[in-house]
Design a protein around this motif. Structure first.
Motif, PDB file in Angstrom:
ATOM      1  N   GLY A 139       0.827  -1.196   0.000  1.00 52.85           N
ATOM      2  CA  GLY A 139       0.000   0.000   0.000  1.00 52.85           C
ATOM      3  C   GLY A 139       0.863   1.247   0.000  1.00 52.85           C
ATOM      4  N   PHE A 140       0.475   2.248  -0.792  1.00 58.83           N
ATOM      5  CA  PHE A 140       1.196   3.505  -0.868  1.00 58.83           C
ATOM      6  C   PHE A 140       0.264   4.649  -0.474  1.00 58.83           C
TER       7      PHE A 140
ATOM      8  N   PRO B 152      -1.277  11.500  -2.633  1.00 62.65           N
ATOM      9  CA  PRO B 152      -2.048  12.717  -2.323  1.00 62.65           C
ATOM     10  C   PRO B 152      -3.522  12.632  -2.705  1.00 62.65           C
ATOM     11  N   ASP B 153      -3.840  11.963  -3.817  1.00 61.48           N
ATOM     12  CA  ASP B 153      -5.226  11.877  -4.284  1.00 61.48           C
ATOM     13  C   ASP B 153      -5.464  10.476  -4.824  1.00 61.48           C
ATOM     14  N   PRO B 154      -5.904   9.538  -3.982  1.00 57.13           N
ATOM     15  CA  PRO B 154      -6.104   8.160  -4.445  1.00 57.13           C
ATOM     16  C   PRO B 154      -7.047   8.034  -5.628  1.00 57.13           C
TER      17      PRO B 154
ATOM     18  N   GLU C  41      -0.362  -6.887  -5.519  1.00 62.55           N
ATOM     19  CA  GLU C  41      -1.485  -5.959  -5.497  1.00 62.55           C
ATOM     20  C   GLU C  41      -1.010  -4.619  -4.934  1.00 62.55           C
ATOM     21  N   VAL C  42      -1.269  -3.551  -5.662  1.00 64.43           N
ATOM     22  CA  VAL C  42      -0.818  -2.212  -5.296  1.00 64.43           C
ATOM     23  C   VAL C  42      -2.033  -1.399  -4.858  1.00 64.43           C
ATOM     24  N   PHE C  43      -2.053  -0.986  -3.597  1.00 59.13           N
ATOM     25  CA  PHE C  43      -3.170  -0.243  -3.023  1.00 59.13           C
ATOM     26  C   PHE C  43      -2.804   1.236  -2.927  1.00 59.13           C
ATOM     27  N   LEU C  44      -3.810   2.082  -3.150  1.00 60.59           N
ATOM     28  CA  LEU C  44      -3.634   3.533  -3.110  1.00 60.59           C
ATOM     29  C   LEU C  44      -4.418   4.076  -1.926  1.00 60.59           C
TER      30      LEU C  44
END
Length: 588
Positions: free
Chosen positions: A343-344, A347-349, A385-388
């Motif tokens: 997870g990263f 500023p604006d998912p 899996e990359v989470f915003l």
């Protein structure tokens, strides 16, 4: 602008390549002659298939050894050309790529080459065909696009123009600025390829190592800018020869190729995307397995606090400082521990998610209750899996979904320093583009580390601030559990963390005595200091900017952890110690 792709970029038959290009969103294709020769479909059937798929057939290529030849040889050239022009009429293609002569040229004279291209242009015009003359980087006499343009100028024929190919120009180190001296109407076609920085003969470099835009070392943004300023209004087309791409799934590669052009179009401003939301921090890392119990033990030894179980999922949360690790046992039958998600904080998912969708990143769907935080997520080429997540001023907003744990106390670990992800060999270059195009992470120079079973190729991509760093590794040979991945945690006192962990039962990765003898030789460290480091399994590196001290845990399944302390301006990862670590892990 319209987009196109040469069929040589993809695996499969001609019809399979065309279908994959259409599904990926390309507007057209370049027909590579060997693909047409090998297909049982007639030219008329290929033309009809393109129409059904909504594809234009933009270029027929290549036509070789056309100019700079004797008059006798040129007669044979005209015979070949007439047959190909007739074939192009059947296909409905109006532009042919003519490569500068490599094999039969005997006359090094621009006037002769121009006169022969003029005569060839006369025949082409009779068939409604244009000739796009390209300077091959290994052409016998013509290997510079500027000379190719001089020859086209001398030919002075409406059916004769140039093809500009980024590889042939940039691999030779030619200045692309003079492209702007060419009228856009005489730029008949544009072919694009990136490439890694290699010291290699240009023919081998071209035939085996080209990459899609954004995956290599070429400045394609500046190159395309020069071309667009001529007034060129044809397609942006990919011509990429690569041994890997010719073996991988045709649909995956076509999507990868289209993503690279979407990124490039955004870069040059022809089709802007939502802005890059560069991550400001890691939000969490997820370890997934059928049984993550051993990982729980390691985290407890390192000082993490158990924060509780998730209210609706079979997952547990551990935290220390801003470092958060989720141990997920849901949908993980028979799976050994692996790093499944990162997870990263961005500023604006929502804007970052819009950008990811525009880049055709596969969406990840997870069941989320109405009372739970929903984080947009996308799947990287290796399956991670990359989470915003939104930027959190304190605790992440999803943490209260975990209950029954303890409140964290003072932290020796301050956060996540970097995450190391193993990449399948076929996904390595695509992964670099994925993280750079979606998150704006910048690729550092790649390196290779010797392991007991071969070389490990490593590429770091990182945010400009260094707050988020990913090390992408391709192993030469995987073990039965897969090449291990790890999370590195930051601290300001690595000795204290190591002592606390050992007191809690941690057995650091066993480092041989020879390493510490070498350490004293390299850095002239006091013997008692090195002895203390050896007792804790600590490794050390130093450069002109600062120092780096770190240790590793044992590997559980496919996961281990690292604790690092940076001093001064040290910005690396202890690369001289990587081979020692790999050898120690190989011993088990």
């Amino acid at each position: 602008m319209r987009t196109s792709i040469a069929t040589v970029c993809l695996s499969g038959t001609l019809t399979e390549k065309m279908q994959a290009a259409a599904e990926a969103g390309f507007d057209g294709v370049e027909v590579f002659e060997p693909d047409l020769v090998a297909t049982p479909a007639s030219p008329e059937e290929v033309r009809a298939l393109a129409a059904r798929l909504g594809l234009s057939l933009d270029l027929y290529q290549p036509f070789r050894d056309a100019e700079g030849v004797s008059e006798e040889e040129f007669g044979r050239v005209l015979h070949r050309a007439r047959a190909k022009f007739h074939l192009m009429q059947r296909l409905g293609i109006d532009t042919m790529l003519v490569c500068s002569n490599v094999g039969t040229a005997t006359v090094d004279d621009d006037e002769v080459s121009a006169e022969q291209l003029r005569r060839l242009g006369d025949v082409a015009a009779e068939h409604g065909v244009r000739l796009a003359y390209e300077a091959l980087a290994w052409g016998r006499y013509v290997d510079d696009y500027r000379r190719a343009w001089r020859i086209v100028e001398l030919a002075d024929h409406p059916a004769v123009g140039v093809c500009l190919d980024s590889f042939h120009i940039l691999s030779r180190g030619h200045d692309p600025a003079a492209i702007e001296d060419i009228p856009g109407a005489k730029v008949f076609f544009l072919q694009l390829a990136d490439a890694p920085a290699l010291t290699l003969d240009v023919l081998s470099w071209s035939r085996h190592h080209r990459l899609f835009p954004g995956e290599g070392a070429f400045d394609l943004g500046a190159f395309v800018g020069h071309v667009l300023r001529t007034g060129y209004d044809g397609p942006l087309s990919l011509e990429v020869f690569n041994d890997v791409f010719r073996q991988t799934d045709v649909h995956d590669t076509a999507r990868q190729a289209r993503r690279s052009l979407t990124w490039l179009e955004d870069l040059v401003g022809t089709r802007p995307l939502p802005p890059v939301g560069e991550p400001v921090a890691f939000d969490f890392v997820e370890v997934r397995a059928e049984d993550t119990g051993e990982v729980d033990v390691l985290l407890g030894q390192l000082g993490f606090t158990f924060r509780g179980r998730h209210r609706s999922k079979d997952a547990r949360l551990w935290s220390e400082g801003t470092a958060r690790i989720v141990c997920n046992e849901q949908h993980a039958r028979d799976r050994a521990p692996t790093l499944a998600a990162v997870g990263f904080e961005v500023p604006d998912p929502a804007a970052s998610a819009d950008r990811a969708r525009a880049l055709q990143a596969p969406t990840v769907y997870r069941r989320t209750l109405a009372s739970e935080q929903e984080l947009p997520a996308f799947r990287a080429p290796d399956g991670t899996e990359v989470f915003l997540a939104p930027v959190a001023s304190g605790e992440a907003p999803w943490v209260p979904e975990f209950g029954g744990g303890q409140e964290p106390g003072p932290a020796l670990l301050t956060g996540i320093d970097h995450v190391n992800l193993a990449q399948p060999w076929q996904a390595f270059d695509e992964a670099v583009l994925f993280y750079s195009s979606l998150l704006g992470l910048v690729a550092e120079s790649s390196s290779e580390v010797a392991a007991p079973n071969g070389l490990v190729r490593s590429q770091v991509v990182r945010s400009a601030t260094g707050a988020c760093r990913l090390a992408l590794n391709v192993a030469p040979l995987v073990s039965r559990d897969g090449f291990p991945q790890h999370v590195a945690f930051r601290t300001d006192d690595v000795v204290a963390v190591a002592r606390r962990a050992i007191d809690r039962g941690l057995r650091p990765l066993a480092i041989p005595a020879n390493y510490y003898d070498d350490l004293m030789a390299r850095f002239d460290l006091p013997a008692d200091e090195v002895e203390a480091m050896a007792s804790l399994g600590l490794l050390h590196d130093r450069d002109a900017s600062g120092e780096f001290t770190h240790f590793y845990t044992a590997t559980v399944g496919g996961v281990f952890f690292e604790v690092v302390q940076r001093r001064g301006g040290y910005d690396g990862y202890g690369a001289p110690n990587a081979g020692v670590r790999l050898a120690a892990q190989h011993r088990g």
